[in-house]
Design an enzyme around this catalytic site. Structure first.
Site, PDB file in Angstrom:
ATOM      1  N   GLY A 155       0.857  -1.189   0.000  1.00 38.92           N
ATOM      2  CA  GLY A 155       0.000   0.000   0.000  1.00 38.92           C
ATOM      3  C   GLY A 155       0.890   1.235   0.000  1.00 38.92           C
ATOM      4  N   ARG A 156       0.331   2.339   0.491  1.00 35.95           N
ATOM      5  CA  ARG A 156       1.112   3.594   0.484  1.00 35.95           C
ATOM      6  C   ARG A 156       2.436   3.442   1.226  1.00 35.95           C
ATOM      7  NH1 ARG A 156      -4.021   5.343   1.695  1.00 35.95           N
ATOM      8  NH2 ARG A 156      -4.950   6.944   0.370  1.00 35.95           N
ATOM      9  N   ILE A 157       2.357   2.923   2.467  1.00 36.92           N
ATOM     10  CA  ILE A 157       3.568   2.875   3.301  1.00 36.92           C
ATOM     11  C   ILE A 157       4.521   1.792   2.788  1.00 36.92           C
ATOM     12  CG2 ILE A 157       4.471   2.584   5.649  1.00 36.92           C
ATOM     13  CD1 ILE A 157       1.700   3.565   6.675  1.00 36.92           C
ATOM     14  N   ARG A 177      -2.862  -8.896  -0.885  1.00 37.87           N
ATOM     15  CA  ARG A 177      -4.119  -9.480  -1.345  1.00 37.87           C
ATOM     16  C   ARG A 177      -4.249  -9.395  -2.865  1.00 37.87           C
ATOM     17  NH1 ARG A 177      -8.280  -6.350   2.248  1.00 37.87           N
ATOM     18  NH2 ARG A 177      -6.735  -4.841   1.609  1.00 37.87           N
ATOM     19  N   ALA A 236       3.734  -2.141  11.268  1.00 42.60           N
ATOM     20  CA  ALA A 236       2.311  -2.222  10.914  1.00 42.60           C
ATOM     21  C   ALA A 236       1.460  -2.337  12.182  1.00 42.60           C
ATOM     22  CB  ALA A 236       2.098  -3.390   9.968  1.00 42.60           C
ATOM     23  N   ARG A 237       1.185  -3.554  12.607  1.00 40.46           N
ATOM     24  CA  ARG A 237       0.472  -3.784  13.862  1.00 40.46           C
ATOM     25  C   ARG A 237       1.087  -5.010  14.524  1.00 40.46           C
ATOM     26  NH1 ARG A 237      -0.925   0.594  13.672  1.00 40.46           N
ATOM     27  NH2 ARG A 237      -3.017   1.508  13.679  1.00 40.46           N
ATOM     28  N   GLU A 266       0.409  -3.685  23.310  1.00 43.02           N
ATOM     29  CA  GLU A 266       1.001  -2.387  23.665  1.00 43.02           C
ATOM     30  C   GLU A 266       0.273  -1.784  24.858  1.00 43.02           C
ATOM     31  OE1 GLU A 266       1.122   0.167  20.204  1.00 43.02           O
ATOM     32  OE2 GLU A 266       2.080  -1.412  19.035  1.00 43.02           O
ATOM     33  N   HIS A 284       6.168   2.573  19.285  1.00 42.53           N
ATOM     34  CA  HIS A 284       5.149   2.989  18.305  1.00 42.53           C
ATOM     35  C   HIS A 284       5.375   4.433  17.843  1.00 42.53           C
ATOM     36  CE1 HIS A 284       0.934   1.832  16.775  1.00 42.53           C
ATOM     37  NE2 HIS A 284       1.395   2.846  16.043  1.00 42.53           N
ATOM     38  N   GLY A 286       5.965   5.280  14.592  1.00 44.93           N
ATOM     39  CA  GLY A 286       5.838   5.362  13.132  1.00 44.93           C
ATOM     40  C   GLY A 286       5.541   6.750  12.595  1.00 44.93           C
TER      41      GLY A 286
HETATM   42  C1  8YV Z   1      -0.408   6.031  15.294  1.00 48.55           C
HETATM   43  C2  8YV Z   1      -0.450   4.427  13.456  1.00 48.55           C
HETATM   44  O1  8YV Z   1      -1.677   6.477  15.086  1.00 48.55           O
HETATM   45  O2  8YV Z   1      -1.649   5.624  11.879  1.00 48.55           O
HETATM   46  C3  8YV Z   1      -1.487   4.546  12.430  1.00 48.55           C
HETATM   47  O3  8YV Z   1      -2.178   3.564  12.140  1.00 48.55           O
HETATM   48  O4  8YV Z   1      -0.163   3.367  13.890  1.00 48.55           O
HETATM   49  C4  8YV Z   1       0.231   5.635  13.982  1.00 48.55           C
HETATM   50  O5  8YV Z   1       0.210   6.711  13.154  1.00 48.55           O
HETATM   51  C5  8YV Z   1       0.336   7.096  15.958  1.00 48.55           C
HETATM   52  O6  8YV Z   1       1.607   6.631  16.204  1.00 48.55           O
HETATM   53  C6  8YV Z   1      -0.354   7.563  17.205  1.00 48.55           C
HETATM   54  O7  8YV Z   1      -0.420   6.539  18.143  1.00 48.55           O
END
Ligand code: 8YV
Length: 324
Positions: A155-157, A177, A236-237, A266, A284, A286
């Protein structure tokens, strides 16, 4: 009209909301509200700005009451929001794609470089006072040029991380996918099934959303298919990776190292990860640049205002009124 804001945000959010004549009811702290405090914060709100640590579910929507028209998530990921429950109640859902792409791709690369070049161990050595001078065999890491960068989710990232990989002279393979033919051409990337990606990649970088299908996508079996020198990067997650299996794989040398910005529970981090040398851990971060967090704050505030004023919003996961 009242806008519940579940955390202290860059000030532009409040300025925009108040400038539009809205009343901001903020949980004015850096730590998340307790569930009880969250439910009372949203009571009677017309709009909500929430974070990925806030569960937006039936109970929260009940607590908000029928006046709630929009929830804007301060994140691109929406795994904390029950989209169907929002849709059923006519609550629009906005999020923040686009503005955090480069920041998150940069962080993936920061983690990757730190692991590949053993920056964390080097930093500790220098700070500890134990460094007695450089030597030819000290803290040798891995070269990246000419190696293969595997992207899970172009995707974008994922595409932005892959573009950086091209800049570092790496070949790119990806899985997901569906095929992204335009990106494939631009990045000279090759689409492969996940199993093949795990086997051929020197770096596996995760950029897929958290969904029931991607939960524990990287489990013991997947880790077992990776190269013993490979580095896993997760921005990602957390739940895309089986953290306990990752600890075992790192301990047993099944893979070479890991750079992690996200975790399964987390802010709790598997204690096995903390003791490992070949791992770099970030809290976290990102999207955590001044510019990006400001842009995210502006985006969620503008989305709330637009929905309440009947204007158009660019990034909606659920349209106003729940859609047709
Ligand atoms: C968090 C992120 O929102 O956009 C997302 O899905 O995981 C991050 O941008 C940001 O770090 C605040 O917790």
């Amino acid at each position: 009209m009242i806008i519940a804001v579940t955390r202290r945000l860059p000030v532009v959010a409040t300025e925009l909301l108040e400038g539009a004549g809205l009343t901001v009811r903020m949980h004015d702290a850096d730590d998340p509200p307790s569930r009880e405090a969250l439910l009372s914060l949203v009571d009677g709100a017309d709009g909500l700005i929430c974070l990925l640590s806030d569960r937006v579910d039936e109970a929260l929507l009940d607590a908000a009451g029928p006046g709630l028209r929009v929830a804007a998530n301060y994140a691109v990921g929406l795994d904390n929001v029950d989209l169907e429950a929002c849709r059923a109640r006519g609550v629009a859902v906005a999020h923040t794609p686009g503005v955090l792409t480069d920041a998150t791709a940069d962080l993936a690369w920061a983690l990757l470089l730190a692991v590949a070049r053993r920056v964390r161990e080097g930093d500790s050595l220098v700070r500890s006072g134990g460094w007695s001078g450089w030597s030819p065999l000290q803290l040798l890491g891995a070269s990246l040029a000419g190696r293969t960068f595997g992207v899970v989710g172009l995707g974008r990232i994922g595409a932005a991380a892959a573009q950086r990989a091209r800049g570092f002279g790496m070949d790119v393979v990806y899985t997901g996918r569906s095929r992204r033919e335009r990106e494939e051409v631009r990045l000279e990337a090759r689409f492969v099934p996940l199993g093949e990606l795990l086997e051929v990649s020197d770096v596996v970088s995760l950029h897929c959303p958290s969904t029931p299908e991607t939960r524990h996508l990287i489990d013991a079996e997947a880790l077992g298919r990776m190269r013993s020198s490979a580095i896993l990067v997760n921005t990602a997650r957390g739940d895309v990776v089986d953290e306990a299996a990752l600890v075992d794989a790192l301990r047993e040398g099944q893979i070479g190292g890991a750079g992690l910005d996200v975790f399964e529970r987390e802010p709790v981090v598997h204690e096995g990860l903390v003791g490992l040398e070949n791992v770099v851990l970030a809290p976290h971060l990102g999207s955590a640049t001044v510019e990006t967090r400001g842009a995210m704050a502006r985006m969620v505030a503008e989305a709330v205002i637009a929905v309440l004023e009947g204007g158009t919003v660019e990034h909606l996961a659920v349209p106003p009124g729940g859609g047709a």
